[in-house]
Design a protein around this motif. Structure first.
Motif, PDB file in Angstrom:
ATOM      1  N   LEU A 159     -23.401 -53.060   3.282  1.00 20.50           N
ATOM      2  CA  LEU A 159     -23.722 -54.233   4.104  1.00 20.50           C
ATOM      3  C   LEU A 159     -25.211 -54.556   4.048  1.00 20.50           C
ATOM      4  N   ILE A 160     -26.037 -53.516   4.128  1.00 24.72           N
ATOM      5  CA  ILE A 160     -27.484 -53.746   4.080  1.00 24.72           C
ATOM      6  C   ILE A 160     -27.881 -54.381   2.747  1.00 24.72           C
ATOM      7  N   SER A 161     -27.323 -53.866   1.662  1.00 26.04           N
ATOM      8  CA  SER A 161     -27.707 -54.363   0.331  1.00 26.04           C
ATOM      9  C   SER A 161     -27.150 -55.756   0.056  1.00 26.04           C
ATOM     10  N   GLN A 162     -25.977 -56.074   0.593  1.00 22.33           N
ATOM     11  CA  GLN A 162     -25.330 -57.350   0.286  1.00 22.33           C
ATOM     12  C   GLN A 162     -25.654 -58.444   1.303  1.00 22.33           C
ATOM     13  N   ALA A 163     -25.752 -58.080   2.585  1.00 17.04           N
ATOM     14  CA  ALA A 163     -25.929 -59.095   3.632  1.00 17.04           C
ATOM     15  C   ALA A 163     -27.303 -59.068   4.284  1.00 17.04           C
ATOM     16  N   GLY A 164     -28.110 -58.036   3.991  1.00 17.19           N
ATOM     17  CA  GLY A 164     -29.394 -57.879   4.658  1.00 17.19           C
ATOM     18  C   GLY A 164     -29.253 -57.009   5.895  1.00 17.19           C
ATOM     19  N   TRP A 165     -30.344 -56.351   6.274  1.00 13.02           N
ATOM     20  CA  TRP A 165     -30.251 -55.356   7.340  1.00 13.02           C
ATOM     21  C   TRP A 165     -29.910 -55.976   8.698  1.00 13.02           C
ATOM     22  N   GLN A 166     -30.388 -57.211   8.969  1.00 11.38           N
ATOM     23  CA  GLN A 166     -30.089 -57.836  10.258  1.00 11.38           C
ATOM     24  C   GLN A 166     -28.613 -58.223  10.360  1.00 11.38           C
ATOM     25  N   ASN A 167     -28.083 -58.878   9.346  1.00 11.11           N
ATOM     26  CA  ASN A 167     -26.674 -59.262   9.367  1.00 11.11           C
ATOM     27  C   ASN A 167     -25.759 -58.039   9.405  1.00 11.11           C
ATOM     28  N   ALA A 168     -26.178 -56.975   8.755  1.00 13.62           N
ATOM     29  CA  ALA A 168     -25.382 -55.741   8.780  1.00 13.62           C
ATOM     30  C   ALA A 168     -25.232 -55.234  10.209  1.00 13.62           C
ATOM     31  N   LEU A 169     -26.296 -55.306  11.002  1.00 19.07           N
ATOM     32  CA  LEU A 169     -26.226 -54.865  12.395  1.00 19.07           C
ATOM     33  C   LEU A 169     -25.329 -55.787  13.226  1.00 19.07           C
ATOM     34  N   VAL A 170     -25.323 -57.084  12.919  1.00 21.45           N
ATOM     35  CA  VAL A 170     -24.437 -58.008  13.632  1.00 21.45           C
ATOM     36  C   VAL A 170     -22.977 -57.675  13.344  1.00 21.45           C
ATOM     37  N   PHE A 171     -22.660 -57.373  12.084  1.00 23.25           N
ATOM     38  CA  PHE A 171     -21.298 -56.978  11.728  1.00 23.25           C
ATOM     39  C   PHE A 171     -20.877 -55.727  12.502  1.00 23.25           C
ATOM     40  N   LEU A 172     -21.792 -54.767  12.608  1.00 20.23           N
ATOM     41  CA  LEU A 172     -21.473 -53.540  13.340  1.00 20.23           C
ATOM     42  C   LEU A 172     -21.278 -53.816  14.831  1.00 20.23           C
ATOM     43  N   ALA A 173     -22.032 -54.764  15.374  1.00 24.03           N
ATOM     44  CA  ALA A 173     -21.874 -55.119  16.794  1.00 24.03           C
ATOM     45  C   ALA A 173     -20.463 -55.619  17.065  1.00 24.03           C
ATOM     46  N   VAL A 174     -19.937 -56.418  16.160  1.00 24.70           N
ATOM     47  CA  VAL A 174     -18.564 -56.907  16.312  1.00 24.70           C
ATOM     48  C   VAL A 174     -17.577 -55.753  16.186  1.00 24.70           C
TER      49      VAL A 174
END
Length: 403
Positions: A159-174
């Protein structure tokens, strides 16, 4: 009327799934150290302090989460923890000030972990699983946390490599919100019904008894070392490997291997609990960790040596959890198990605070992790020694204590 305990399968499936998500998210946080510090222009100490605060909040709030779960049942505590997890991950993604980052990453996520991990889940297991199967069931729950690490860490790296570290954290929040429906399966509607859990002690009496009992103090001291070692390695090893020229995927694979092999390690430790004194299991684990770290530091640092070290450490990673909590249940009973497990775990998290914070502080001061590696070795030997005098027999309790 006495409430019928939850079924074993229901407890294990729902409890294991919750721990898989909660611990799986948490185990990957080390992958964000360099992306966040580089993006924000911070030193490693700022990130390490937030993670250290997270571990301290997790341990401290775990005491109160355990009290609430013992009294009101696990469902409400876990559901609220899932909500906090979501909020904390979103704040971790969007905070631009180190203190705001520490608030969300440290206090809020730490509080969330207190309500969604071992102390609360083990209380449900203790109340609903027969004593002869309790250690085994706790091993299953701990193995689930390890499977979460194996499953989630590579996903988080991707997720970090494909979506960026911020978006990766949003995905995890969901993803953290999925814990809420799982918590429904751990509802104990008759927890406070007469005859469900016989409370021969008040909270104050249970705490006074535990803290005056030397074996409780020794188990807590050993757990301090456990926290120091695993959180230092989990958070700082990715950066340690990158500092030595290894590519980022080696760290992701290493953390995943720790998670995979810990599935076996925690399950084995849980199944051995009824056959072998738990203090001997714990002494072996702590000593073996120190030996493994010594060999890792002496051997040439290559992807192969990293993977071998990760496999060995994986077998020893959270395998302390089932024998430690089973010993507490056997000594003190299950009426206040979540609370007492919370206090034991607080010792673990003080160690976690020291391990992760010292890793960042001493790296910024010296440019090396060497001192913290040496501390981890020495503390492992100490933990092995302090567990040997633990007395596991049920405590003799006066018959005059009443609620």
């Amino acid at each position: 009327m006495q409430h019928k305990p939850l079924s074993l399968n229901q407890v294990l499936i729902c409890g294991a799934a919750i721990v898989t998500l909660s611990m799986g998210i948490r185990h990957g946080f080390g992958l964000w150290l360099q992306p966040i510090t580089q993006a924000q222009g911070w030193g490693r100490e700022e990130f390490a302090f937030a993670m250290a605060l997270q571990n301290l909040a997790w341990g401290f709030m775990g005491i109160f989460a355990g009290m609430a779960a013992d009294k009101f049942g696990a469902f409400r505590v876990i559901a609220l923890g899932a909500l906090f997890y979501c909020i904390g991950l979103l704040g971790m993604a969007w905070a631009t000030d180190p203190w705001v980052f520490a608030l969300f990453t440290g206090l809020i996520i730490g509080t969330a972990q207190a309500g969604t991990t071992y102390a609360v889940i083990y209380g449900v297991i203790g109340r609903n699983v027969p004593p002869e199967r309790r250690s085994w069931a706790m091993g299953i729950a701990a193995a689930a946390g390890s499977f979460g690490q194996f499953l989630m860490v590579p996903v988080e790296g991707l997720l970090i490599s494909q979506a960026g570290w911020q978006n990766a954290l949003v995905f995890l929040a969901v993803a953290a919100l999925l814990i809420m429906p799982l918590a429904w399966g751990l509802r104990e509607p008759g927890l406070n019904a007469p005859g469900q859990v016989k409370r021969e002690q008040t909270i104050a009496q249970a705490l006074k008894e535990a803290f005056k009992y030397p074996s409780f103090q020794l188990l807590m001291a050993g757990y301090f070392v456990c926290g120091f070692q695993v959180v230092f390695i989990g958070v700082h090893m990715p950066s340690y490997l990158k500092d030595h020229g290894l590519p980022p995927h080696v760290a992701s694979y290493a953390l995943a291997l720790i998670g995979l092999f810990n599935v076996f390690g925690t399950y084995i430790a849980g199944t051995m609990g009824p056959q072998i004194p738990k203090k001997n299991i714990l002494a072996f684990i702590y000593m073996a960790r120190s030996v493994a770290i010594v060999i890792f530091l002496l051997a040439p640092l290559t992807p192969t040596s990293v993977y071998l070290f990760s496999m060995v450490m994986g077998l020893l990673w959270l395998s302390t959890v089932p024998p430690t909590n089973a010993a507490v249940a056997h000594i003190f009973g299950v009426a206040h198990l979540s609370m007492l497990s919370g206090f034991i775990f607080f010792g673990h998290q003080i160690g976690s605070f020291m391990g992760v914070w010292l890793g960042g502080y001493l790296y910024d001061q010296t440019g090396s992790y060497d001192i913290v590696w040496y501390l981890a070795i020495a503390l492992g030997v100490l933990a092995a020694l302090v567990n040997l005098p633990v007395r596991e027999s049920p405590i003799a309790r006066p018959t005059t204590q009443a609620t």
